[in-house]
Design a protein around this motif. Structure first.
Motif, short mmCIF file in Angstrom:
data_model
loop_
_atom_site.label_atom_id
_atom_site.label_comp_id
_atom_site.label_asym_id
_atom_site.label_seq_id
_atom_site.Cartn_x
_atom_site.Cartn_y
_atom_site.Cartn_z
N THR A 42 0.92 -1.10 0.08
CA THR A 42 0.09 0.10 0.00
C THR A 42 0.85 1.37 0.12
OG1 THR A 42 -0.11 0.23 2.50
CG2 THR A 42 -1.86 -1.20 1.39
N ARG A 43 0.37 2.47 -0.61
CA ARG A 43 1.00 3.49 -0.61
C ARG A 43 0.40 4.29 0.71
NH1 ARG A 43 0.33 6.97 -5.94
NH2 ARG A 43 1.82 8.17 -4.87
N SER A 44 1.32 5.19 1.14
CA SER A 44 1.10 5.86 2.39
C SER A 44 1.25 7.64 2.07
CB SER A 44 2.24 5.62 3.32
OG SER A 44 2.23 4.16 3.89
N SER A 45 0.80 8.29 2.90
CA SER A 45 0.85 9.73 2.93
C SER A 45 1.23 10.31 4.21
CB SER A 45 -0.60 10.32 2.40
OG SER A 45 -0.84 9.74 1.28
N GLN A 46 1.49 11.52 4.37
CA GLN A 46 1.70 12.34 5.60
C GLN A 46 1.22 13.95 5.53
OE1 GLN A 46 6.01 13.72 6.38
NE2 GLN A 46 6.03 12.11 8.04
N GLU B 63 1.49 16.50 3.04
CA GLU B 63 2.91 16.88 2.92
C GLU B 63 4.04 15.89 1.99
OE1 GLU B 63 4.25 19.77 3.95
OE2 GLU B 63 3.03 20.37 5.39
N VAL B 64 3.71 14.70 2.01
CA VAL B 64 4.34 13.72 1.55
C VAL B 64 3.42 12.49 0.87
CG1 VAL B 64 6.33 12.21 1.74
CG2 VAL B 64 6.37 14.18 2.96
N GLU B 65 3.92 11.94 -0.15
CA GLU B 65 3.42 10.93 -0.58
C GLU B 65 4.56 9.80 -1.01
OE1 GLU B 65 -0.91 11.15 -2.97
OE2 GLU B 65 0.43 12.47 -3.66
N SER B 66 4.29 8.60 -0.46
CA SER B 66 5.11 7.44 -0.74
C SER B 66 4.59 6.52 -1.65
CB SER B 66 5.66 6.92 0.55
OG SER B 66 6.05 7.61 1.40
N PHE C 32 10.72 0.40 2.58
CA PHE C 32 9.78 1.46 3.14
C PHE C 32 8.32 0.65 2.73
CE2 PHE C 32 7.14 5.23 3.84
CZ PHE C 32 7.18 5.32 5.41
N ASP C 33 8.19 -0.14 1.68
CA ASP C 33 7.18 -0.75 1.06
C ASP C 33 6.43 -1.46 2.37
OD1 ASP C 33 7.36 0.45 -1.23
OD2 ASP C 33 8.13 -1.42 -2.29
N VAL C 34 5.06 -1.43 2.59
CA VAL C 34 4.36 -1.96 3.63
C VAL C 34 3.21 -2.63 3.39
CG1 VAL C 34 3.47 0.12 4.15
CG2 VAL C 34 3.67 -1.50 6.21
N VAL C 35 2.78 -3.80 4.15
CA VAL C 35 1.37 -4.37 3.85
C VAL C 35 0.85 -4.48 5.26
CG1 VAL C 35 1.94 -5.86 2.26
CG2 VAL C 35 2.27 -6.69 4.53
N TRP C 36 -0.45 -4.59 5.41
CA TRP C 36 -1.08 -4.42 6.59
C TRP C 36 -1.96 -5.59 6.83
CZ3 TRP C 36 0.17 -0.04 9.21
CH2 TRP C 36 0.90 0.97 8.53
N CYS C 37 -2.37 -5.86 7.89
CA CYS C 37 -3.25 -7.13 8.31
C CYS C 37 -4.58 -6.81 7.87
CB CYS C 37 -3.08 -7.24 9.74
SG CYS C 37 -3.36 -9.09 10.26
N ARG C 38 -5.28 -7.68 7.31
CA ARG C 38 -6.66 -7.37 6.89
C ARG C 38 -7.59 -7.79 7.79
NH1 ARG C 38 -6.19 -11.86 3.73
NH2 ARG C 38 -8.60 -12.11 3.32
N THR D 31 -13.84 9.91 1.35
CA THR D 31 -12.80 9.53 0.58
C THR D 31 -11.29 9.82 1.49
OG1 THR D 31 -14.19 9.94 -1.36
CG2 THR D 31 -11.79 10.04 -1.60
N ILE D 32 -10.79 8.66 1.69
CA ILE D 32 -9.46 9.05 2.05
C ILE D 32 -8.49 8.46 1.06
CG2 ILE D 32 -7.81 8.00 3.82
CD1 ILE D 32 -10.49 7.70 5.65
N PRO D 33 -7.57 9.40 0.42
CA PRO D 33 -6.87 9.14 -0.69
C PRO D 33 -5.97 8.00 -0.29
CG PRO D 33 -6.74 11.39 -0.28
CD PRO D 33 -7.38 10.80 0.94
N ARG D 34 -5.44 7.81 0.81
CA ARG D 34 -4.32 6.54 1.14
C ARG D 34 -4.72 5.99 2.35
NH1 ARG D 34 -3.37 7.14 -3.58
NH2 ARG D 34 -1.86 8.57 -4.65
N PRO D 35 -4.60 4.71 2.05
CA PRO D 35 -5.18 3.77 3.41
C PRO D 35 -4.30 3.96 4.76
CG PRO D 35 -3.89 2.33 1.71
CD PRO D 35 -4.30 3.69 1.20
N SER D 36 -3.25 4.40 4.69
CA SER D 36 -2.24 4.62 5.65
C SER D 36 -1.55 6.11 5.80
CB SER D 36 -1.30 3.69 6.08
OG SER D 36 -0.38 3.53 4.99
N ASN D 37 -1.70 6.72 6.93
CA ASN D 37 -1.18 8.16 6.91
C ASN D 37 -0.64 8.49 8.26
OD1 ASN D 37 -3.03 9.21 4.57
ND2 ASN D 37 -4.23 7.88 5.71
N ALA D 38 0.62 9.19 8.26
CA ALA D 38 1.18 9.57 9.45
C ALA D 38 1.15 11.23 9.50
CB ALA D 38 2.55 9.33 9.39
#
Length: 503
Positions: free
Chosen positions: A87-91, A98-101, A211-217, A319-326
Motif C-alpha cells: 500500500t501507498r502512504s501519505s503524511q 506533505e508527502v506521498e510515498s 519502506f514498502d508495507v502491507v497491513w493485516c486484513r 474519501t481517504i486518498p491513501r489507506p495509511s497516513n502519518a
C-alpha cells in the motif's frame, strides 16, 4: 515414565511475537512447552478483541514492512493469507498533505539511498532542505549495529545527531522528527541516536523497497495469532492466560527449576522471558531471586511510552486518498497515524460508513482525558487533514489507553538492555528491546529474538534442531565498500589517535 514426562519442560513468559515464535519452534522440536500470559488472551499489544457490540478493535495498527523476511516466511509456513497488497502512504501536517510515498519496488531500482530520495514525493519541502541530509549518510554508514557502534552513538540524542551533521531545521521538523514520533514513539531530544540510525537504516536506507508495507486484513490476533496458536496447540504447546509471573525458583547450581505465578509453580528445564520492558520490570519488582542480580535491577533505568489507540465509526463514507497516513505538527511531542479500515480490513469493506483507526504515540497528555474529549480531538485532527470529516457524525467509537506500552529507546539506555543470555544458566530473554546483532526492528526483531532464544534453549538442553533465521538482506556493494573503508580508517586512527568517544 511416560514419553510426555521425559520431555524437557520449557516455560515461555509472554504471548506476543517473541513468545509465540519461541513456543512454536520448541514445540516443533518435541519440547513440553507451556506459555504463560498475564493477560486474558494471547497476543500482548498486537492481539485484537471484540467490543460488547461485536466490533473488532485492537491496541493500535501495526505494519509489516518489506524487510520482515522471517515473519513473511512464517506466514507462508502457516499457509495463511492475512495481508493486504503493498500500500501507498501519505503524511499530513496542519497545513495539509506533505508527502506521498510510492510503492518503491515497482519503480526502477536505484542504488541506495537514491531511490528513497528521488521517488518520495514531497509537496512542500524544498530540495535544498532535503539535500542537507547528505552528510548524515556518514553516520548511517558508520553505524553497523555492532556493540561498539551502539556505544558510540547511544549517549547522543537524535536531535543532536541531526544538528551535528548539518540537517536543516525544516528537514528535521518536517521529516525526521515526524519519523521518530511514529517509529521510535518519542521526540528527537528523547531518542537515542543509535536507535535512530538502526531504525532509519532498516526501514528506509538499506534497500530501495524497504519502506514498502502491507497491513493485516483484520486484527493481528484474528488473522495471524489465532491460526498460529491453533497450530502450536496441535504440536502439543500449552497456553495459559491470566498467569502473572511473580518469581523464579533458582537452585544452588544457578539454574531456574520453576516459574512462580502466585501460589502456582511450573517446573522448568529452561525459561524464556518474552515480555516488554514494563512487564519485565513488574516481574522483577515481585521476584526476590531476580532482585539479587544487578542486570535485572538495572532494568528500572529503562522506560516505556504511552500509546492511545482509537477507532471511530462515521455515519457516511469519506474519501481517504491513501489507506495509511502519518501526521505531525499537531502537538509538539506527539505523533499520530490514521488508517482507512474500509480499505484495509475485510470486516469493514462493505460498511455503510467510514471506519478509521487513529493511534497516538507519546500520548501522555491525552491519556487522562475522558473518552468523549479524545473522540472530539481525533475528529478535529482528521478534519484538518481531510475536511469531509468535519461534517460527519461519529456513531460509535473505541478508546484504548496503553500506558507505558512500547519501549523507549532513550539516550543511554543501551547499557541497561539485556542480551539473550542472562546470568542464570537456563534463563533467556527475547523481545524488541533485547540486544541482538541480527539487525531487524520492531515486530520482526521481536519474532527473531524469540527464535534466537529458542535456539539457545536447544543448545543448552542439547535436543532439537535450531531454527533457521533469515538474515537481514546484505548491504548493497557500494555500501559494503564504504563500510569496509570506514572500519579500516577507524581501526588505523584508533591505534594512533586518542579515543574521542567517551565510554
Amino acid at each position: 515414565m511416560t514419553e510426555a514426562s521425559q520431555r524437557k519442560k520449557v516455560i515461555v513468559v509472554g504471548a506476543g511475537w517473541a513468545g509465540l515464535g519461541a513456543t512454536y519452534h520448541l514445540a516443533k522440536q518435541g519440547y513440553d512447552v507451556t506459555l504463560l500470559e498475564a493477560g486474558s488472551y494471547p497476543g500482548g499489544l498486537v492481539a485484537g478483541w471484540k467490543t460488547p457490540g461485536g466490533r473488532s478493535v485492537e491496541a493500535g495498527i501495526h505494519g509489516f514492512w518489506y524487510p520482515y523476511r522471517n515473519i513473511f516466511s512464517l506466514i507462508n509456513e502457516l499457509k495463511i493469507n492475512p495481508f493486504t497488497s503493498w500500500t501507498r502512504s501519505s503524511q499530513y501536517s496542519p497545513a495539509g498533505l506533505e508527502v506521498e510515498s510510492p510503492i518503491f519496488q515497482d519503480l526502477p531500482q536505484l542504488p541506495t539511498p537514491l531511490g528513497t530520495f528521488i521517488y518520495t514525493q514531497f509537496k512542500r519541502l524544498p530540495l535544498i532542505d532535503r539535500l542537507s541530509a547528505l552528510p548524515l549518510l556518514y553516520a548511517v554508514i558508520d553505524f553497523d549495529n555492532s556493540d561498539a557502534a551502539w556505544r558510540r552513538y547511544d549517549f547522543v540524542t537524535a536531535r543532536e545527531l541531526f544538528k551535528d551533521f548539518g540537517v536543516s531545521a525544516r528537514l528535521y521538523s518536517e521529516s525526521f522528527e515526524p519519523m521518530l514520533l511514529v517509529g521510535l514513539f518519542a521526540p528527537g531530544e528523547q531518542c537515542s541516536a543509535a536507535a535512530t540510525l538502526g531504525m532509519l537504516y532498516f526501514f528506509i536506507l538499506a534497500h530501495q523497497p524497504d519502506f514498502d508495507v502491507v497491513w493485516c486484513r483484520g486484527t493481528v490476533g484474528e488473522k495471524i495469532f489465532r491460526p498460529w496458536i491453533q497450530h502450536i496447540e496441535k504440536l502439543g504447546g500449552r497456553f495459559l492466560t491470566s498467569k502473572r509471573v511473580t518469581d523464579l525458583i533458582i537452585d544452588t547450581n544457578n539454574r531456574a527449576t520453576g516459574v512462580v505465578c502466585g501460589e502456582e509453580v511450573f517446573d522448568a528445564d529452561a525459561v524464556i522471558f518474552a515480555v516488554g520492558v514494563t512487564g519485565m520490570k513488574k516481574i522483577v519488582s515481585s521476584s526476590s531471586s531476580l532482585q539479587t542480580r544487578a542486570e535485572f535491577r538495572n532494568l528500572n533505568n529503562l522506560g516505556a511510552i504511552d500509546v492511545l489507540a482509537t477507532r471511530l465509526w462515521f455515519d457516511r463514507k469519506i474519501t481517504i486518498p491513501r489507506p495509511s497516513n502519518a501526521c505531525f505538527g499537531f502537538d509538539q511531542t506527539t505523533g499520530w497515524t490514521f488508517f482507512d479500515l474500509n480499505a484495509l480490513h475485510d470486516e469493514y469493506q462493505h460498511e455503510s460508513g467510514t471506519v478509521v483507526e487513529v493511534d497516538f504515540y507519546h500520548a501522555n497528555q491525552f491519556i487522562p482525558l475522558e473518552d468523549q474529549d479524545i473522540v472530539s480531538i481525533v475528529q478535529r485532527y482528521l478534519a484538518t487533514c481531510i475536511p469531509e470529516f468535519q461534517q460527519a457524525k461519529v456513531i460509535d467509537s473505541s478508546v484504548i489507553r496503553l500506558p507505558q506500552a512500547v519501549t523507549h529507546f532513550a539516550p543511554g539506555s543501551y547499557r541497561y538492555m539485556l542480551p539473550a543470555k542472562t546470568s542464570v544458566k537456563n534463563v533467556f530473554m527475547s523481545g524488541d528491546w533485547i540486544i541482538s546483532r541480527h539487525g531487524s526492528w520492531s515486530q520482526e526483531k521481536a519474532y527473531v529474538t524469540g527464535l534466537e532464544a529458542a535456539n539457545l534453549v536447544i543448545s543448552h538442553l542439547g535436543e532439537g534442531t535450531p531454527a533457521q533465521i533469515l538474515p537481514v538482506a546484505a548491504d548493497e556493494p557500494h555500501i559494503q565498500l564504504v563500510r569496509t573503508v570506514n572500519r579500516t580508517v577507524r581501526h588505523v586512527s584508533k591505534s594512533i589517535l586518542p579515543n574521542f568517544w567517551l565510554p
